[in-house]
Design a protein around this motif. Structure first.
Motif, PDB file in Angstrom:
ATOM      1  N   GLU A   2       0.815  -1.208   0.000  1.00 55.45           N
ATOM      2  CA  GLU A   2       0.000   0.000   0.000  1.00 55.45           C
ATOM      3  C   GLU A   2       0.854   1.266   0.000  1.00 55.45           C
ATOM      4  N   THR A   3       0.353   2.294  -0.687  1.00 56.66           N
ATOM      5  CA  THR A   3       1.077   3.561  -0.707  1.00 56.66           C
ATOM      6  C   THR A   3       0.847   4.308   0.599  1.00 56.66           C
ATOM      7  N   LEU A   4       1.773   5.210   0.912  1.00 56.04           N
ATOM      8  CA  LEU A   4       1.651   6.024   2.118  1.00 56.04           C
ATOM      9  C   LEU A   4       0.389   6.883   2.046  1.00 56.04           C
ATOM     10  N   ALA A   5       0.046   7.373   0.844  1.00 59.26           N
ATOM     11  CA  ALA A   5      -1.132   8.230   0.688  1.00 59.26           C
ATOM     12  C   ALA A   5      -2.402   7.480   1.086  1.00 59.26           C
ATOM     13  N   ASN A   6      -2.524   6.212   0.690  1.00 56.60           N
ATOM     14  CA  ASN A   6      -3.714   5.433   1.041  1.00 56.60           C
ATOM     15  C   ASN A   6      -3.807   5.239   2.550  1.00 56.60           C
ATOM     16  N   LEU A   7      -2.682   4.902   3.171  1.00 57.17           N
ATOM     17  CA  LEU A   7      -2.679   4.661   4.611  1.00 57.17           C
ATOM     18  C   LEU A   7      -2.929   5.948   5.390  1.00 57.17           C
ATOM     19  N   GLU A   8      -2.329   7.046   4.945  1.00 55.06           N
ATOM     20  CA  GLU A   8      -2.565   8.336   5.607  1.00 55.06           C
ATOM     21  C   GLU A   8      -4.037   8.727   5.521  1.00 55.06           C
ATOM     22  N   SER A   9      -4.619   8.555   4.357  1.00 56.11           N
ATOM     23  CA  SER A   9      -6.030   8.907   4.177  1.00 56.11           C
ATOM     24  C   SER A   9      -6.917   8.074   5.091  1.00 56.11           C
ATOM     25  N   ALA A  14     -10.138   7.988   9.923  1.00 55.63           N
ATOM     26  CA  ALA A  14     -10.565   7.289  11.131  1.00 55.63           C
ATOM     27  C   ALA A  14     -10.469   8.191  12.347  1.00 55.63           C
ATOM     28  N   GLU A  15      -9.409   9.005  12.429  1.00 54.59           N
ATOM     29  CA  GLU A  15      -9.212   9.887  13.581  1.00 54.59           C
ATOM     30  C   GLU A  15     -10.248  11.002  13.625  1.00 54.59           C
ATOM     31  N   THR A  16     -10.613  11.548  12.465  1.00 57.20           N
ATOM     32  CA  THR A  16     -11.516  12.694  12.434  1.00 57.20           C
ATOM     33  C   THR A  16     -12.981  12.312  12.183  1.00 57.20           C
ATOM     34  N   GLY A  17     -13.206  11.087  11.670  1.00 57.49           N
ATOM     35  CA  GLY A  17     -14.567  10.663  11.369  1.00 57.49           C
ATOM     36  C   GLY A  17     -15.157  11.321  10.143  1.00 57.49           C
ATOM     37  N   SER A  18     -14.294  11.837   9.273  1.00 57.79           N
ATOM     38  CA  SER A  18     -14.792  12.577   8.111  1.00 57.79           C
ATOM     39  C   SER A  18     -13.729  12.615   7.022  1.00 57.79           C
ATOM     40  N   PHE A  19     -14.146  12.369   5.767  1.00 60.98           N
ATOM     41  CA  PHE A  19     -13.228  12.526   4.651  1.00 60.98           C
ATOM     42  C   PHE A  19     -12.853  13.998   4.478  1.00 60.98           C
ATOM     43  N   SER A  20     -13.807  14.897   4.726  1.00 61.11           N
ATOM     44  CA  SER A  20     -13.536  16.331   4.550  1.00 61.11           C
ATOM     45  C   SER A  20     -12.505  16.819   5.555  1.00 61.11           C
ATOM     46  N   ALA A  21     -12.656  16.409   6.825  1.00 62.59           N
ATOM     47  CA  ALA A  21     -11.696  16.824   7.852  1.00 62.59           C
ATOM     48  C   ALA A  21     -10.321  16.235   7.561  1.00 62.59           C
ATOM     49  N   ALA A  22     -10.283  14.967   7.134  1.00 63.21           N
ATOM     50  CA  ALA A  22      -9.005  14.352   6.782  1.00 63.21           C
ATOM     51  C   ALA A  22      -8.355  15.080   5.608  1.00 63.21           C
ATOM     52  N   ALA A  23      -9.174  15.503   4.656  1.00 65.00           N
ATOM     53  CA  ALA A  23      -8.649  16.216   3.485  1.00 65.00           C
ATOM     54  C   ALA A  23      -7.986  17.525   3.889  1.00 65.00           C
ATOM     55  N   ARG A  24      -8.598  18.238   4.868  1.00 62.51           N
ATOM     56  CA  ARG A  24      -7.995  19.491   5.318  1.00 62.51           C
ATOM     57  C   ARG A  24      -6.641  19.244   5.978  1.00 62.51           C
ATOM     58  N   LEU A  26      -4.600  16.776   5.303  1.00 66.80           N
ATOM     59  CA  LEU A  26      -3.647  16.234   4.332  1.00 66.80           C
ATOM     60  C   LEU A  26      -3.443  17.136   3.118  1.00 66.80           C
ATOM     61  N   ALA A  27      -4.147  18.297   3.094  1.00 66.17           N
ATOM     62  CA  ALA A  27      -4.069  19.226   1.964  1.00 66.17           C
ATOM     63  C   ALA A  27      -4.486  18.540   0.660  1.00 66.17           C
ATOM     64  N   LEU A  28      -5.556  17.720   0.744  1.00 68.81           N
ATOM     65  CA  LEU A  28      -6.125  17.053  -0.423  1.00 68.81           C
ATOM     66  C   LEU A  28      -7.588  17.457  -0.540  1.00 68.81           C
ATOM     67  N   THR A  29      -8.236  17.031  -1.600  1.00 70.74           N
ATOM     68  CA  THR A  29      -9.679  17.214  -1.719  1.00 70.74           C
ATOM     69  C   THR A  29     -10.380  16.038  -1.035  1.00 70.74           C
ATOM     70  N   PRO A  30     -11.608  16.225  -0.544  1.00 77.29           N
ATOM     71  CA  PRO A  30     -12.345  15.098   0.030  1.00 77.29           C
ATOM     72  C   PRO A  30     -12.470  13.937  -0.947  1.00 77.29           C
ATOM     73  N   ALA A  31     -12.639  14.261  -2.242  1.00 74.24           N
ATOM     74  CA  ALA A  31     -12.766  13.198  -3.245  1.00 74.24           C
ATOM     75  C   ALA A  31     -11.478  12.374  -3.331  1.00 74.24           C
ATOM     76  N   ALA A  32     -10.330  13.042  -3.222  1.00 72.27           N
ATOM     77  CA  ALA A  32      -9.058  12.321  -3.291  1.00 72.27           C
ATOM     78  C   ALA A  32      -8.885  11.410  -2.081  1.00 72.27           C
TER      79      ALA A  32
END
Length: 297
Positions: A2-9, A14-24, A26-32
Motif C-alpha cells: 500500500e502507498t503512504l497516501a492510502n494509509l494516511e487517508s 478514522a481519527e476525524t470521522g470525516s473525509f472532509s476533515a481528513a482532506a484538510r 492532508l491538503a487534499l480534496t475530500p474526493a481524493a
C-alpha cells in the motif's frame, strides 16, 4: 504494497470521522481522500468504514487495521519529514485561530519578523471569539485561553491571563475609589456575555495575601467582545474586568486606570495550541518555536 497516501487517508479519516476533515489535514480534496480509502479497501478486500451522510464509523476490520498500524505510520512519516525538512524551506498556508484582542495586540506585531525569516509561508489568520476544533477544521495552531484539550491537541503556555478592574480617568473623576471587589457595584458596569454559555461571566478576585472576594459588577452594558469592552471603558461608560495583557498599554498611556491594584482574578493561561501529530509541517514547527521564543523574551 500500500502507498503512504492510502494509509494516511485511512488513518486521518478514522481519527476525524470525516473525509472532509481528513482532506484538510492532508491538503487534499475530500474526493481524493475518499478514492485513496476506496483503493485501500479494494486492495485489502474488506470494508474499512461504514459510510453515512453524516459521519464515518470504522468497521471491525477497520478498527483492527487502525490498531495494527499504530505508531508505524507516524514513524514512517517522521522519517520522510526529517529527510525532506533538511532540504526544503518552510512554506505553505499557515492557518491560525487567534483570540481577537490578544491576537491583534500581541501576536500580529510579530508577523513582520516571522515573514522576514520565512517568506514562503502564507498566513491565513482568523481572529475569532470561539472555540475551534483544530483537527476537524484544519487549523495548524490556535492562540487564546481555555481551548478544550481534545485528543491529539497539546498546548504551550504563553502568558498569564490575570483579570483586572479598569475604568477611564474621566469616569473616575470625582468618584471614590473602591476598596474591595464587592464594592464595584457602586459604579456603572460593562460586562461580557459568553458566546458559548449565554451567561454573564462572573469572577472571584484574590489579593496577594490570598483573600478572596466576589467581583460585583453591575450589568449596565452587556457586550460579547473584550475589545469592545475596553473601548467602552475608554469612552468613560463605566468599570469593566479585562485580561491585563489586553489593557496594559492603555494603562501605560493613561487611557485607563487600574482599580484595586492588589486584586486580580485568575482566568488561566493564554496558550498556543496545536495538533500533536508526529509529522508536523515545517511551517507549523517554525511558527510554534518563533512565538514561544518571542513570549519567553
Amino acid at each position: 504494497m500500500e502507498t503512504l497516501a492510502n494509509l494516511e487517508s485511512f488513518v486521518r479519516s478514522a481519527e476525524t470521522g470525516s473525509f472532509s476533515a481528513a482532506a484538510r489535514l492532508l491538503a487534499l480534496t475530500p474526493a481524493a481522500v475518499s478514492r485513496n480509502v476506496a483503493m485501500l479497501e479494494r486492495n485489502l478486500g474488506v470494508r474499512l468504514f461504514q459510510r453515512s451522510t453524516r459521519k464515518l464509523s470504522l468497521t471491525e476490520a477497520g478498527e483492527r487495521l487502525l490498531a495494527s498500524i499504530g505508531g508505524n505510520l507516524q514513524a514512517l512519516q517522521s522519517a520522510i519529514s526529517a529527510v525532506s525538512s533538511d532540504r526544503s524551506e518552510p512554506a505553505g498556508v499557515l492557518k491560525v485561530s487567534l483570540a481577537p484582542t490578544f491576537g491583534i495586540g500581541h501576536v500580529l506585531p510579530l508577523l513582520p519578523g516571522f515573514l522576514a525569516l520565512y517568506p514562503l509561508i502564507r498566513p491565513e489568520w482568523h481572529f475569532e471569539n470561539r472555540q475551534v476544533d483544530l483537527i476537524a477544521e484544519g487549523y495548524d495552531a490556535a492562540i487564546g485561553g481555555g481551548l478544550e484539550l481534545t485528543p491529539g491537541v497539546i498546548s504551550r503556555t504563553l502568558a498569564a491571563a490575570d483579570i483586572v478592574a479598569v475604568a477611564s480617568p474621566a469616569y473616575m473623576a470625582g468618584r471614590a475609589l473602591p476598596d474591595s471587589p464587592e464594592h464595584l457595584d457602586r459604579f456603572d458596569g460593562i460586562v461580557m456575555r459568553g458566546s458559548r454559555t449565554g451567561r454573564i461571566r462572573q469572577w472571584v478576585m484574590q489579593d496577594g495575601a490570598g483573600n478572596e472576594a466576589q467581583a460585583n459588577i453591575s450589568e449596565n452594558i452587556v457586550l460579547n467582545d473584550p475589545a469592545a469592552m475596553r473601548e467602552a471603558a475608554i469612552l468613560g461608560l463605566g468599570v469593566t474586568l479585562l485580561v491585563l495583557p489586553d489593557v496594559a498599554a492603555n494603562i501605560e498611556r493613561g487611557e485607563l486606570v487600574r482599580l484595586l491594584p492588589d486584586w486580580y482574578a485568575n482566568a488561566g493561561p493564554i496558550s498556543l495550541y496545536y495538533p500533536s501529530r508526529t509529522l508536523m509541517p515545517a511551517k507549523t514547527r517554525v511558527f510554534i518555536d518563533f512565538v514561544v521564543e518571542a513570549f519567553q523574551r
